[in-house]
Design a protein around this motif. Sequence first.
Motif, PDB file in Angstrom:
ATOM      1  N   ALA A 170     -10.492  -7.577 -12.212  1.00  0.00           N
ATOM      2  CA  ALA A 170      -9.162  -8.189 -12.230  1.00  0.00           C
ATOM      3  C   ALA A 170      -8.088  -7.117 -12.382  1.00  0.00           C
ATOM      4  O   ALA A 170      -7.028  -7.193 -11.744  1.00  0.00           O
ATOM      5  CB  ALA A 170      -9.067  -9.211 -13.363  1.00  0.00           C
ATOM      6  N   TRP A 171      -8.351  -6.092 -13.195  1.00  0.00           N
ATOM      7  CA  TRP A 171      -7.408  -4.990 -13.360  1.00  0.00           C
ATOM      8  C   TRP A 171      -7.220  -4.233 -12.045  1.00  0.00           C
ATOM      9  O   TRP A 171      -6.096  -3.881 -11.682  1.00  0.00           O
ATOM     10  CB  TRP A 171      -7.874  -4.055 -14.472  1.00  0.00           C
ATOM     11  N   LEU A 172      -8.310  -3.998 -11.324  1.00  0.00           N
ATOM     12  CA  LEU A 172      -8.205  -3.334 -10.021  1.00  0.00           C
ATOM     13  C   LEU A 172      -7.337  -4.152  -9.066  1.00  0.00           C
ATOM     14  O   LEU A 172      -6.476  -3.606  -8.375  1.00  0.00           O
ATOM     15  CB  LEU A 172      -9.584  -3.110  -9.403  1.00  0.00           C
ATOM     16  N   HIS A 173      -7.550  -5.463  -9.053  1.00  0.00           N
ATOM     17  CA  HIS A 173      -6.723  -6.345  -8.219  1.00  0.00           C
ATOM     18  C   HIS A 173      -5.250  -6.238  -8.621  1.00  0.00           C
ATOM     19  O   HIS A 173      -4.364  -6.149  -7.766  1.00  0.00           O
ATOM     20  CB  HIS A 173      -7.175  -7.807  -8.342  1.00  0.00           C
ATOM     21  N   GLU A 174      -4.999  -6.244  -9.926  1.00  0.00           N
ATOM     22  CA  GLU A 174      -3.624  -6.167 -10.427  1.00  0.00           C
ATOM     23  C   GLU A 174      -2.977  -4.843 -10.036  1.00  0.00           C
ATOM     24  O   GLU A 174      -1.825  -4.804  -9.604  1.00  0.00           O
ATOM     25  CB  GLU A 174      -3.634  -6.347 -11.952  1.00  0.00           C
ATOM     26  N   ARG A 175      -3.711  -3.746 -10.170  1.00  0.00           N
ATOM     27  CA  ARG A 175      -3.172  -2.433  -9.809  1.00  0.00           C
ATOM     28  C   ARG A 175      -2.866  -2.380  -8.310  1.00  0.00           C
ATOM     29  O   ARG A 175      -1.872  -1.802  -7.895  1.00  0.00           O
ATOM     30  CB  ARG A 175      -4.131  -1.289 -10.170  1.00  0.00           C
ATOM     31  N   TYR A 176      -3.721  -2.987  -7.512  1.00  0.00           N
ATOM     32  CA  TYR A 176      -3.526  -2.967  -6.061  1.00  0.00           C
ATOM     33  C   TYR A 176      -2.289  -3.764  -5.654  1.00  0.00           C
ATOM     34  O   TYR A 176      -1.505  -3.317  -4.828  1.00  0.00           O
ATOM     35  CB  TYR A 176      -4.773  -3.498  -5.352  1.00  0.00           C
ATOM     36  N   THR A 177      -2.104  -4.929  -6.242  1.00  0.00           N
ATOM     37  CA  THR A 177      -0.975  -5.775  -5.844  1.00  0.00           C
ATOM     38  C   THR A 177       0.333  -5.370  -6.530  1.00  0.00           C
ATOM     39  O   THR A 177       1.401  -5.513  -5.944  1.00  0.00           O
ATOM     40  CB  THR A 177      -1.266  -7.260  -6.132  1.00  0.00           C
ATOM     41  N   ALA A 178       0.265  -4.857  -7.759  1.00  0.00           N
ATOM     42  CA  ALA A 178       1.472  -4.510  -8.497  1.00  0.00           C
ATOM     43  C   ALA A 178       2.216  -3.331  -7.873  1.00  0.00           C
ATOM     44  O   ALA A 178       3.435  -3.262  -7.963  1.00  0.00           O
ATOM     45  CB  ALA A 178       1.134  -4.188  -9.954  1.00  0.00           C
ATOM     46  N   GLU A 179       1.496  -2.419  -7.288  1.00  0.00           N
ATOM     47  CA  GLU A 179       2.118  -1.236  -6.686  1.00  0.00           C
ATOM     48  C   GLU A 179       1.690  -1.090  -5.235  1.00  0.00           C
ATOM     49  O   GLU A 179       1.202  -0.038  -4.825  1.00  0.00           O
ATOM     50  CB  GLU A 179       1.739   0.016  -7.463  1.00  0.00           C
ATOM     51  N   ALA A 180       1.903  -2.134  -4.454  1.00  0.00           N
ATOM     52  CA  ALA A 180       1.472  -2.128  -3.054  1.00  0.00           C
ATOM     53  C   ALA A 180       2.024  -0.933  -2.284  1.00  0.00           C
ATOM     54  O   ALA A 180       1.327  -0.342  -1.447  1.00  0.00           O
ATOM     55  CB  ALA A 180       1.864  -3.429  -2.377  1.00  0.00           C
ATOM     56  N   ASP A 181       3.260  -0.531  -2.581  1.00  0.00           N
ATOM     57  CA  ASP A 181       3.862   0.610  -1.883  1.00  0.00           C
ATOM     58  C   ASP A 181       3.141   1.922  -2.184  1.00  0.00           C
ATOM     59  O   ASP A 181       3.116   2.825  -1.356  1.00  0.00           O
ATOM     60  CB  ASP A 181       5.336   0.754  -2.249  1.00  0.00           C
ATOM     61  N   ARG A 182       2.583   2.017  -3.390  1.00  0.00           N
ATOM     62  CA  ARG A 182       1.872   3.252  -3.773  1.00  0.00           C
ATOM     63  C   ARG A 182       0.641   3.486  -2.897  1.00  0.00           C
ATOM     64  O   ARG A 182       0.233   4.615  -2.682  1.00  0.00           O
ATOM     65  CB  ARG A 182       1.459   3.157  -5.240  1.00  0.00           C
ATOM     66  N   TRP A 183       0.051   2.420  -2.404  1.00  0.00           N
ATOM     67  CA  TRP A 183      -1.202   2.521  -1.654  1.00  0.00           C
ATOM     68  C   TRP A 183      -0.985   2.545  -0.140  1.00  0.00           C
ATOM     69  O   TRP A 183      -1.940   2.514   0.618  1.00  0.00           O
ATOM     70  CB  TRP A 183      -2.139   1.383  -2.044  1.00  0.00           C
ATOM     71  N   THR A 184       0.262   2.561   0.290  1.00  0.00           N
ATOM     72  CA  THR A 184       0.559   2.675   1.718  1.00  0.00           C
ATOM     73  C   THR A 184       1.095   4.081   1.994  1.00  0.00           C
ATOM     74  O   THR A 184       1.405   4.833   1.071  1.00  0.00           O
ATOM     75  CB  THR A 184       1.588   1.622   2.170  1.00  0.00           C
ATOM     76  N   ASP A 185       1.199   4.412   3.220  1.00  0.00           N
ATOM     77  CA  ASP A 185       1.704   5.737   3.629  1.00  0.00           C
ATOM     78  C   ASP A 185       0.919   6.880   3.001  1.00  0.00           C
ATOM     79  O   ASP A 185       1.490   7.894   2.587  1.00  0.00           O
ATOM     80  CB  ASP A 185       3.199   5.891   3.296  1.00  0.00           C
ATOM     81  N   ILE A 186      -0.381   6.716   2.903  1.00  0.00           N
ATOM     82  CA  ILE A 186      -1.247   7.777   2.396  1.00  0.00           C
ATOM     83  C   ILE A 186      -1.480   8.760   3.544  1.00  0.00           C
ATOM     84  O   ILE A 186      -1.865   8.352   4.637  1.00  0.00           O
ATOM     85  CB  ILE A 186      -2.592   7.202   1.902  1.00  0.00           C
ATOM     86  N   PRO A 187      -1.273  10.057   3.318  1.00  0.00           N
ATOM     87  CA  PRO A 187      -1.465  11.011   4.410  1.00  0.00           C
ATOM     88  C   PRO A 187      -2.939  11.123   4.805  1.00  0.00           C
ATOM     89  O   PRO A 187      -3.830  10.834   4.008  1.00  0.00           O
ATOM     90  CB  PRO A 187      -0.957  12.330   3.819  1.00  0.00           C
ATOM     91  N   ALA A 203     -12.820   1.976  -1.947  1.00  0.00           N
ATOM     92  CA  ALA A 203     -11.410   2.113  -1.584  1.00  0.00           C
ATOM     93  C   ALA A 203     -10.927   0.804  -0.993  1.00  0.00           C
ATOM     94  O   ALA A 203     -11.686   0.066  -0.369  1.00  0.00           O
ATOM     95  CB  ALA A 203     -11.237   3.235  -0.571  1.00  0.00           C
ATOM     96  N   GLU A 204      -9.669   0.529  -1.231  1.00  0.00           N
ATOM     97  CA  GLU A 204      -8.994  -0.618  -0.631  1.00  0.00           C
ATOM     98  C   GLU A 204      -7.667  -0.081  -0.116  1.00  0.00           C
ATOM     99  O   GLU A 204      -6.806   0.297  -0.917  1.00  0.00           O
ATOM    100  CB  GLU A 204      -8.790  -1.737  -1.641  1.00  0.00           C
ATOM    101  N   GLY A 205      -7.534  -0.016   1.193  1.00  0.00           N
ATOM    102  CA  GLY A 205      -6.341   0.606   1.753  1.00  0.00           C
ATOM    103  C   GLY A 205      -6.275   2.047   1.283  1.00  0.00           C
ATOM    104  O   GLY A 205      -7.249   2.786   1.362  1.00  0.00           O
ATOM    105  N   GLY A 206      -5.153   2.450   0.716  1.00  0.00           N
ATOM    106  CA  GLY A 206      -5.000   3.808   0.214  1.00  0.00           C
ATOM    107  C   GLY A 206      -5.380   3.972  -1.239  1.00  0.00           C
ATOM    108  O   GLY A 206      -5.267   5.057  -1.798  1.00  0.00           O
ATOM    109  N   MET A 207      -5.834   2.902  -1.899  1.00  0.00           N
ATOM    110  CA  MET A 207      -6.234   2.976  -3.308  1.00  0.00           C
ATOM    111  C   MET A 207      -7.723   3.288  -3.401  1.00  0.00           C
ATOM    112  O   MET A 207      -8.559   2.595  -2.836  1.00  0.00           O
ATOM    113  CB  MET A 207      -5.961   1.652  -4.031  1.00  0.00           C
ATOM    114  N   ARG A 208      -8.039   4.347  -4.118  1.00  0.00           N
ATOM    115  CA  ARG A 208      -9.430   4.691  -4.410  1.00  0.00           C
ATOM    116  C   ARG A 208      -9.724   4.206  -5.824  1.00  0.00           C
ATOM    117  O   ARG A 208      -8.834   4.189  -6.676  1.00  0.00           O
ATOM    118  CB  ARG A 208      -9.646   6.201  -4.338  1.00  0.00           C
ATOM    119  N   TYR A 209     -10.980   3.844  -6.093  1.00  0.00           N
ATOM    120  CA  TYR A 209     -11.333   3.380  -7.436  1.00  0.00           C
ATOM    121  C   TYR A 209     -12.776   3.716  -7.755  1.00  0.00           C
ATOM    122  O   TYR A 209     -13.604   3.933  -6.861  1.00  0.00           O
ATOM    123  CB  TYR A 209     -11.103   1.875  -7.591  1.00  0.00           C
ATOM    124  N   VAL A 210     -13.062   3.773  -9.043  1.00  0.00           N
ATOM    125  CA  VAL A 210     -14.426   3.947  -9.529  1.00  0.00           C
ATOM    126  C   VAL A 210     -14.537   3.217 -10.860  1.00  0.00           C
ATOM    127  O   VAL A 210     -13.600   3.217 -11.659  1.00  0.00           O
ATOM    128  CB  VAL A 210     -14.822   5.442  -9.672  1.00  0.00           C
TER     129      VAL A 210
END
Length: 110
Positions: free
Chosen positions: A84-101, A20-27
Amino acid sequence: MLDAFPIYHWFHNGNPYSGAEGGMRYVITPVKVPDPSDESSKKKREALCAEVWPGPWSIEHTAEEKIETQLFDGDQAGLDKAVAWLHERYTAEADRWTDIPSILDCEPDR
């Protein structure tokens, strides 16, 4: 940020890698897919399946529509592209990964 991944040999041996990085989970999971160069046989080739989704729940408890999936070649270059795709997903939608309950304040999606 997203900088501690195993070498491709880890995946070649059948092991997934999650985090996980912030609110983004990955596998990243090793998979076998049909070999496009040999359509007549049932030959399979190695590939990597990378998935991301918003927390706080595991992928099994997250709605399908919230999960993004991408396939990559099953080699070190494919792993580099997956990271690189994970990095792109994390930075492209930074708002999506914040305010996670908190996991204590919400119910699983499924």
